[in-house]
Design a protein around this motif. Sequence first.
Motif, PDB file in Angstrom:
ATOM      1  N   PRO A 196       0.821  -1.215   0.000  1.00 39.36           N
ATOM      2  CA  PRO A 196       0.000   0.000   0.000  1.00 39.36           C
ATOM      3  C   PRO A 196       0.855   1.266   0.000  1.00 39.36           C
ATOM      4  O   PRO A 196       0.504   2.252  -0.632  1.00 39.36           O
ATOM      5  CB  PRO A 196      -0.802  -0.098   1.301  1.00 39.36           C
ATOM      6  CG  PRO A 196      -0.758  -1.518   1.681  1.00 39.36           C
ATOM      7  CD  PRO A 196       0.519  -2.081   1.143  1.00 39.36           C
ATOM      8  N   LEU A 197       1.993   1.187   0.683  1.00 38.80           N
ATOM      9  CA  LEU A 197       2.874   2.352   0.749  1.00 38.80           C
ATOM     10  C   LEU A 197       3.550   2.617  -0.588  1.00 38.80           C
ATOM     11  O   LEU A 197       3.547   3.745  -1.086  1.00 38.80           O
ATOM     12  CB  LEU A 197       3.924   2.125   1.843  1.00 38.80           C
ATOM     13  CG  LEU A 197       4.952   3.236   2.041  1.00 38.80           C
ATOM     14  CD1 LEU A 197       4.277   4.517   2.489  1.00 38.80           C
ATOM     15  CD2 LEU A 197       5.993   2.820   3.055  1.00 38.80           C
ATOM     16  N   ILE A 198       4.108   1.566  -1.204  1.00 37.76           N
ATOM     17  CA  ILE A 198       4.858   1.811  -2.433  1.00 37.76           C
ATOM     18  C   ILE A 198       3.944   2.060  -3.621  1.00 37.76           C
ATOM     19  O   ILE A 198       4.393   2.466  -4.668  1.00 37.76           O
ATOM     20  CB  ILE A 198       5.857   0.663  -2.758  1.00 37.76           C
ATOM     21  CG1 ILE A 198       5.146  -0.644  -3.034  1.00 37.76           C
ATOM     22  CG2 ILE A 198       6.859   0.494  -1.648  1.00 37.76           C
ATOM     23  CD1 ILE A 198       6.118  -1.736  -3.458  1.00 37.76           C
ATOM     24  N   LYS A 199       2.643   1.871  -3.437  1.00 37.65           N
ATOM     25  CA  LYS A 199       1.717   2.257  -4.502  1.00 37.65           C
ATOM     26  C   LYS A 199       1.430   3.751  -4.462  1.00 37.65           C
ATOM     27  O   LYS A 199       0.785   4.288  -5.353  1.00 37.65           O
ATOM     28  CB  LYS A 199       0.400   1.494  -4.358  1.00 37.65           C
ATOM     29  CG  LYS A 199       0.469   0.119  -4.976  1.00 37.65           C
ATOM     30  CD  LYS A 199      -0.868  -0.562  -4.930  1.00 37.65           C
ATOM     31  CE  LYS A 199      -0.790  -1.893  -5.637  1.00 37.65           C
ATOM     32  NZ  LYS A 199      -1.956  -2.726  -5.341  1.00 37.65           N
ATOM     33  N   LYS A 200       1.841   4.384  -3.382  1.00 38.42           N
ATOM     34  CA  LYS A 200       1.498   5.791  -3.216  1.00 38.42           C
ATOM     35  C   LYS A 200       2.681   6.725  -3.274  1.00 38.42           C
ATOM     36  O   LYS A 200       2.530   7.921  -3.458  1.00 38.42           O
ATOM     37  CB  LYS A 200       0.799   5.990  -1.852  1.00 38.42           C
ATOM     38  CG  LYS A 200      -0.524   5.296  -1.737  1.00 38.42           C
ATOM     39  CD  LYS A 200      -1.510   5.822  -2.754  1.00 38.42           C
ATOM     40  CE  LYS A 200      -2.709   4.907  -2.834  1.00 38.42           C
ATOM     41  NZ  LYS A 200      -3.420   5.042  -4.094  1.00 38.42           N
ATOM     42  N   ILE A 201       3.856   6.188  -3.028  1.00 43.27           N
ATOM     43  CA  ILE A 201       4.988   7.096  -2.901  1.00 43.27           C
ATOM     44  C   ILE A 201       6.251   6.394  -3.371  1.00 43.27           C
ATOM     45  O   ILE A 201       6.378   5.185  -3.235  1.00 43.27           O
ATOM     46  CB  ILE A 201       5.094   7.583  -1.438  1.00 43.27           C
ATOM     47  CG1 ILE A 201       5.926   8.838  -1.343  1.00 43.27           C
ATOM     48  CG2 ILE A 201       5.622   6.515  -0.512  1.00 43.27           C
ATOM     49  CD1 ILE A 201       5.652   9.605  -0.086  1.00 43.27           C
ATOM     50  N   TYR A 202       7.151   7.173  -3.959  1.00 43.77           N
ATOM     51  CA  TYR A 202       8.369   6.558  -4.484  1.00 43.77           C
ATOM     52  C   TYR A 202       9.520   6.628  -3.484  1.00 43.77           C
ATOM     53  O   TYR A 202       9.751   7.637  -2.846  1.00 43.77           O
ATOM     54  CB  TYR A 202       8.822   7.244  -5.779  1.00 43.77           C
ATOM     55  CG  TYR A 202      10.131   6.671  -6.239  1.00 43.77           C
ATOM     56  CD1 TYR A 202      10.154   5.450  -6.892  1.00 43.77           C
ATOM     57  CD2 TYR A 202      11.334   7.289  -5.956  1.00 43.77           C
ATOM     58  CE1 TYR A 202      11.351   4.867  -7.262  1.00 43.77           C
ATOM     59  CE2 TYR A 202      12.539   6.714  -6.327  1.00 43.77           C
ATOM     60  CZ  TYR A 202      12.530   5.502  -6.980  1.00 43.77           C
ATOM     61  OH  TYR A 202      13.716   4.923  -7.336  1.00 43.77           O
ATOM     62  N   PHE A 203      10.206   5.548  -3.345  1.00 36.77           N
ATOM     63  CA  PHE A 203      11.534   5.502  -2.728  1.00 36.77           C
ATOM     64  C   PHE A 203      12.158   4.221  -3.228  1.00 36.77           C
ATOM     65  O   PHE A 203      11.438   3.347  -3.714  1.00 36.77           O
ATOM     66  CB  PHE A 203      11.456   5.549  -1.191  1.00 36.77           C
ATOM     67  CG  PHE A 203      10.632   4.452  -0.577  1.00 36.77           C
ATOM     68  CD1 PHE A 203      11.197   3.242  -0.241  1.00 36.77           C
ATOM     69  CD2 PHE A 203       9.267   4.634  -0.355  1.00 36.77           C
ATOM     70  CE1 PHE A 203      10.434   2.230   0.311  1.00 36.77           C
ATOM     71  CE2 PHE A 203       8.499   3.629   0.199  1.00 36.77           C
ATOM     72  CZ  PHE A 203       9.074   2.429   0.535  1.00 36.77           C
TER      73      PHE A 203
ATOM     74  N   VAL B  44       4.445  -3.064  -8.029  1.00 37.82           N
ATOM     75  CA  VAL B  44       3.159  -2.387  -7.897  1.00 37.82           C
ATOM     76  C   VAL B  44       2.169  -2.803  -8.982  1.00 37.82           C
ATOM     77  O   VAL B  44       0.993  -2.513  -8.886  1.00 37.82           O
ATOM     78  CB  VAL B  44       3.319  -0.857  -7.941  1.00 37.82           C
ATOM     79  CG1 VAL B  44       3.897  -0.348  -6.644  1.00 37.82           C
ATOM     80  CG2 VAL B  44       4.171  -0.437  -9.105  1.00 37.82           C
TER      81      VAL B  44
END
Lengths: 246, 286
Positions: free
Chosen positions: B93-100, B283
């Motif tokens: 859920p996190l990496i679907k929303k923000i890049y790192f 993703v």
Amino acid sequence: MNKTMIEMKGVRKTFLLSKSGIASIKTLLLWWKRRELAKLDVLKGVDLSVRQGECVAVIGKNGAGKSTLLSLLARIYKPSDGEVTIHGRVAPLLELGAGFHPDLSGLENIYFNGVILGLTREQIQARLPQIVEFSELGDHIGAPVRTYSSGMQARLGFSVAVHVDAEILIVDEVLAVGDYNFERKCFAKIDEFRKAGGTILLVSHQLELVKKIADRVVWLKNGIVVQDGSADEVVAAYLAEDPANN
Amino acid sequence: MLKELKELWGFRELLYVMVQRELRIRYKNSILGIFWSFLNPVVQVGVMTLVFGRILNIGVPSYSAYILASYLPFMFIQFCVLDSAQSVLASLPLIKKIYFPREILPLATVISNFIHLLIGFGVFFMFLLITFLRHPQVNPFQIGTLMLPALLLVSLMMAIGLGFLVSALNTFYEDVKYVAGIAMYLLFFLSPVMYFTEQVAATGANVESGNWLFRIYHLNPLAVLCTAYRKALLAPVDVPIRGAEVSPPVDLNPLYYVWLVVFSFGTMIFGYWFFNRVKWKFVERP
């Protein structure tokens, strides 16, 4: 001034959809010859450029590819074809509170989110009072985020995102979460951000809001840019095609 | 791959915060908190001392120390493999929303486990010291202890490589974590954790095969790793074999150590390469 901040050239994005649903080694072994992967072309060659200081809104029906477009700009996806170039630091607001961990306190999450967005811990330390004040969370900032209401999470997320000194803000339909007062505060902050030379790209279904804050509107339909021009013009054309869009 | 390494370096602050987060979350809702990190190895030492010192009474002085010296690194690898299987999935859920850089997810898992390994060895050396005070003939500090940093580095490289591979594969095929679980269970018995490498060498089957079984056995890098820790940290010891007989300590062929280092380094490089190759697909997994 007025240098290009976002440049998209012939961007395509294709997703593979598996019909069987769950991916597993069993399905891989059993069906490797006749795996049914449907291809879904979401973006079919999009050109878009946004210059510094502009506020560009993307409109279109559900499934037109708006969110995919924003995700490509936020570097969540790589384009299947074409090029995406971004100059400057991006703060994506694709979903407020998405990067929060429910068991950590608001304060710990500020650090976590801030670091993902590219700040150092010292920089966050310096801005902590502003972030906490803007979020209006008060004493709750020390409580675990799972105890927050969705409005509180939204406030915290927005507060972090606007305090990381991003040059580009990417907003996906997220301002409708807070109450009226907070929404006004967000718009005031966005105005401030733009006056300081910030660039905004947003997606919204609220056409009145789009007309109010966007300089330029891009109408996306089935993965293709139909029209790109001034807000009034494009919104009018969009409504003319189907009055139900409003 | 160099470009990715450079980017990863730029995000080192995030890696630090992620490790901190993992360490905090693990014991977040427990009363004893980080104290559990100490308590776990202490309980392990206690149980092993009781079982091998009092109940089984193998005849090797401070047998539990020999077990622990292999048990700690084995558990480290095992936890790294099993935890990193979920590391990318849990953060989907996190990496679907923000890049790192996505590499940070398995890396943070491995590093937080590594910190627990260090704590474990801290307890281990305290245990050696206490044993020394009670039985002054057992020297708690071997010259080989100087090799500990190198051993830790090799273990870390192996864990990072396996962590990259398992986390990437399990994101697409969730069977991988079950396969990994079974594999680690088998490897536990195929590595000299609860027994000694001398006992493997002395089995009838191995002697009949002209020592070939012993060689094949050590193709398992974890087996070499377990023995390496044991030989480095503790005094050489005579081991009971075949009932009443006793085997003098046998040094491992240096080639086995070379294999261990090559495997660990190779796994790390290959894992990193593989992870980078597929990380953009996480993703989009169908």
